[in-house]
Motif scaffolding. Structure first.
Motif, PDB file in Angstrom:
ATOM      1  N   VAL A  51       0.881  -1.168   0.000  1.00 32.09           N
ATOM      2  CA  VAL A  51       0.000   0.000   0.000  1.00 32.09           C
ATOM      3  C   VAL A  51       0.911   1.208   0.000  1.00 32.09           C
ATOM      4  O   VAL A  51       1.881   1.262   0.764  1.00 32.09           O
ATOM      5  N   ILE A  52       0.622   2.177  -0.864  1.00 31.20           N
ATOM      6  CA  ILE A  52       1.469   3.362  -0.958  1.00 31.20           C
ATOM      7  C   ILE A  52       0.627   4.614  -0.730  1.00 31.20           C
ATOM      8  O   ILE A  52      -0.526   4.689  -1.169  1.00 31.20           O
ATOM      9  N   GLY A  53       1.198   5.570  -0.028  1.00 29.50           N
ATOM     10  CA  GLY A  53       0.518   6.832   0.213  1.00 29.50           C
ATOM     11  C   GLY A  53       0.583   7.744  -1.006  1.00 29.50           C
ATOM     12  O   GLY A  53       1.197   7.409  -2.020  1.00 29.50           O
ATOM     13  N   GLU A 112      -6.729  -2.834 -12.051  1.00 34.64           N
ATOM     14  CA  GLU A 112      -7.777  -3.813 -11.796  1.00 34.64           C
ATOM     15  C   GLU A 112      -8.590  -3.386 -10.576  1.00 34.64           C
ATOM     16  O   GLU A 112      -8.069  -2.705  -9.687  1.00 34.64           O
ATOM     17  N   PRO A 113      -9.839  -3.787 -10.482  1.00 34.20           N
ATOM     18  CA  PRO A 113     -10.580  -3.577  -9.235  1.00 34.20           C
ATOM     19  C   PRO A 113     -10.025  -4.498  -8.149  1.00 34.20           C
ATOM     20  O   PRO A 113      -9.452  -5.553  -8.456  1.00 34.20           O
ATOM     21  N   PHE A 114     -10.177  -4.081  -6.901  1.00 32.02           N
ATOM     22  CA  PHE A 114      -9.715  -4.939  -5.810  1.00 32.02           C
ATOM     23  C   PHE A 114     -10.605  -6.168  -5.692  1.00 32.02           C
ATOM     24  O   PHE A 114     -11.811  -6.059  -5.481  1.00 32.02           O
ATOM     25  N   ILE A 115      -9.988  -7.329  -5.871  1.00 31.15           N
ATOM     26  CA  ILE A 115     -10.673  -8.614  -5.694  1.00 31.15           C
ATOM     27  C   ILE A 115      -9.756  -9.471  -4.832  1.00 31.15           C
ATOM     28  O   ILE A 115      -8.653  -9.838  -5.249  1.00 31.15           O
ATOM     29  N   ARG A 116     -10.211  -9.776  -3.629  1.00 28.84           N
ATOM     30  CA  ARG A 116      -9.349 -10.440  -2.658  1.00 28.84           C
ATOM     31  C   ARG A 116      -8.800 -11.767  -3.178  1.00 28.84           C
ATOM     32  O   ARG A 116      -7.601 -12.040  -3.078  1.00 28.84           O
ATOM     33  N   GLY A 117      -9.666 -12.606  -3.733  1.00 31.69           N
ATOM     34  CA  GLY A 117      -9.223 -13.917  -4.197  1.00 31.69           C
ATOM     35  C   GLY A 117      -8.166 -13.824  -5.281  1.00 31.69           C
ATOM     36  O   GLY A 117      -7.191 -14.579  -5.290  1.00 31.69           O
ATOM     37  N   LYS A 118      -8.349 -12.873  -6.210  1.00 32.87           N
ATOM     38  CA  LYS A 118      -7.375 -12.700  -7.283  1.00 32.87           C
ATOM     39  C   LYS A 118      -6.043 -12.195  -6.727  1.00 32.87           C
ATOM     40  O   LYS A 118      -4.968 -12.628  -7.159  1.00 32.87           O
ATOM     41  N   ALA A 119      -6.116 -11.273  -5.776  1.00 36.18           N
ATOM     42  CA  ALA A 119      -4.891 -10.751  -5.167  1.00 36.18           C
ATOM     43  C   ALA A 119      -4.117 -11.859  -4.461  1.00 36.18           C
ATOM     44  O   ALA A 119      -2.891 -11.948  -4.566  1.00 36.18           O
ATOM     45  N   ALA A 133      -5.572   3.520  -3.972  1.00 39.42           N
ATOM     46  CA  ALA A 133      -6.791   4.251  -3.608  1.00 39.42           C
ATOM     47  C   ALA A 133      -7.294   3.930  -2.213  1.00 39.42           C
ATOM     48  O   ALA A 133      -8.495   3.977  -1.946  1.00 39.42           O
ATOM     49  N   GLY A 134      -6.388   3.612  -1.295  1.00 43.26           N
ATOM     50  CA  GLY A 134      -6.778   3.369   0.088  1.00 43.26           C
ATOM     51  C   GLY A 134      -7.809   2.272   0.196  1.00 43.26           C
ATOM     52  O   GLY A 134      -7.670   1.208  -0.427  1.00 43.26           O
ATOM     53  N   ALA A 146      -3.493  -0.127   4.801  1.00 43.77           N
ATOM     54  CA  ALA A 146      -2.428  -1.119   4.941  1.00 43.77           C
ATOM     55  C   ALA A 146      -2.805  -2.175   5.979  1.00 43.77           C
ATOM     56  O   ALA A 146      -2.585  -3.373   5.772  1.00 43.77           O
ATOM     57  N   ALA A 147      -3.368  -1.729   7.105  1.00 44.39           N
ATOM     58  CA  ALA A 147      -3.785  -2.673   8.140  1.00 44.39           C
ATOM     59  C   ALA A 147      -4.880  -3.598   7.617  1.00 44.39           C
ATOM     60  O   ALA A 147      -4.830  -4.828   7.801  1.00 44.39           O
ATOM     61  N   LEU A 148      -5.876  -3.012   6.940  1.00 46.28           N
ATOM     62  CA  LEU A 148      -6.992  -3.802   6.424  1.00 46.28           C
ATOM     63  C   LEU A 148      -6.536  -4.795   5.363  1.00 46.28           C
ATOM     64  O   LEU A 148      -6.877  -5.983   5.418  1.00 46.28           O
ATOM     65  N   ARG A 149      -5.760  -4.330   4.390  1.00 44.28           N
ATOM     66  CA  ARG A 149      -5.285  -5.236   3.340  1.00 44.28           C
ATOM     67  C   ARG A 149      -4.330  -6.293   3.911  1.00 44.28           C
ATOM     68  O   ARG A 149      -4.312  -7.431   3.454  1.00 44.28           O
ATOM     69  N   GLY A 150      -3.566  -5.913   4.916  1.00 45.47           N
ATOM     70  CA  GLY A 150      -2.688  -6.892   5.552  1.00 45.47           C
ATOM     71  C   GLY A 150      -3.473  -8.039   6.161  1.00 45.47           C
ATOM     72  O   GLY A 150      -3.124  -9.204   6.013  1.00 45.47           O
ATOM     73  N   VAL A 151      -4.573  -7.699   6.832  1.00 41.58           N
ATOM     74  CA  VAL A 151      -5.433  -8.732   7.415  1.00 41.58           C
ATOM     75  C   VAL A 151      -6.086  -9.557   6.317  1.00 41.58           C
ATOM     76  O   VAL A 151      -6.114 -10.797   6.371  1.00 41.58           O
TER      77      VAL A 151
END
Length: 239
Positions: A51-53, A112-119, A133-134, A146-151
């Motif tokens: 995740v980048i600011g 791409e749109p955020f798709i958890r399974g694909k990521a 895009a946070g 970053a915390a949310l995507r990390g989880v």
């Protein structure tokens, strides 16, 4: 060489880290140096999500944003993170890394749109995944993203890359007697208001038992030392 301690990481990179000594924008030499650090750990089998600011981009328009509606300004900041993600992806591709950008905002022409399974599948395939895009909503920082995507990615640690080599008792640039913490608990970080990340991000990581390491991305080989558990930076530990 022994195996890395952390096999899957969420690397949080501040937009300001891309500026180098510039006032704003992206310093090409700096971004190439950061990509080289990431490539080194990817080559060792570490799965890297990022995740980048957007502070480096948004800084250039900040005077015009003074007094602007907060939600509008936050959406502008999200677009700045997309620009940084695209620049980082380009640098990674030129360095031979396979990288994908997933955006929380609908920007299909550029990400791409955020798709958890694909990521997750991308990570398992050895690709670097950058989440742009946070979280797609105003009033939440990229620290929280970053915390949310990390989880969501089942990362073993959130690694916050900054210009400072850890968390100090005071600002080391202003106080020559400031001491760097080797480690501290989440409760200590919150109660002492050490500004590791915002309170929402810290609380989420604490509740989900996801440790944080703060280190300097500008120290050569520092990221590798972090993933190998060599005591680089400051660990915010789960108790």
């Amino acid at each position: 060489m022994s195996a890395p301690v952390y096999k899957r990481i969420l690397l949080k990179l501040s937009g300001e880290a891309l500026m180098g000594d510039d006032s704003y924008g992206i310093n090409r030499t700096v971004i190439e140096r950061i990509v080289a650090e990431i490539a080194e750990v990817v080559a060792m089998g570490v799965q890297v999500a990022m995740v980048i600011g957007g502070g480096n981009i948004f800084r250039g328009v900040a005077p015009a944003a003074a007094g602007m509606d907060r939600a509008t300004a936050d959406y502008m900041g999200m677009l700045a993170t997309v620009m940084n993600s695209m620049a980082l992806q380009d640098a990674m591709n030129r360095a031979g890394l396979d990288c994908r950008v997933q955006s929380a905002l609908n920007l299909e022409q550029v990400a791409e749109p955020f798709i958890r399974g694909k990521a997750l599948r991308y990570l398992e395939e050895g690709k670097v995944v950058i989440f742009a895009a946070g979280i797609g909503s105003p009033f939440f920082t990229t620290d929280t993203a970053a915390a949310l995507r990390g989880v969501e990615m089942s990362a073993e640690v959130v690694i916050k890359a900054t210009k400072v080599d850890g968390i100090y008792t005071a600002d080391p640039k202003k106080d020559p007697h400031a001491v760097r913490y080797q480690s501290l608990s989440f409760d200590e970080a919150i109660s002492k208001n050490l500004q590791v990340m915002d309170a929402t991000a810290l609380t989420l990581c604490r509740d989900q038992k996801l440790p944080i390491i703060v280190f300097s991305i500008f120290k050569a080989g520092a990221l590798k030392r972090v993933v190998f558990g060599e005591g680089e930076g400051t660990l915010v530990r789960v108790e």
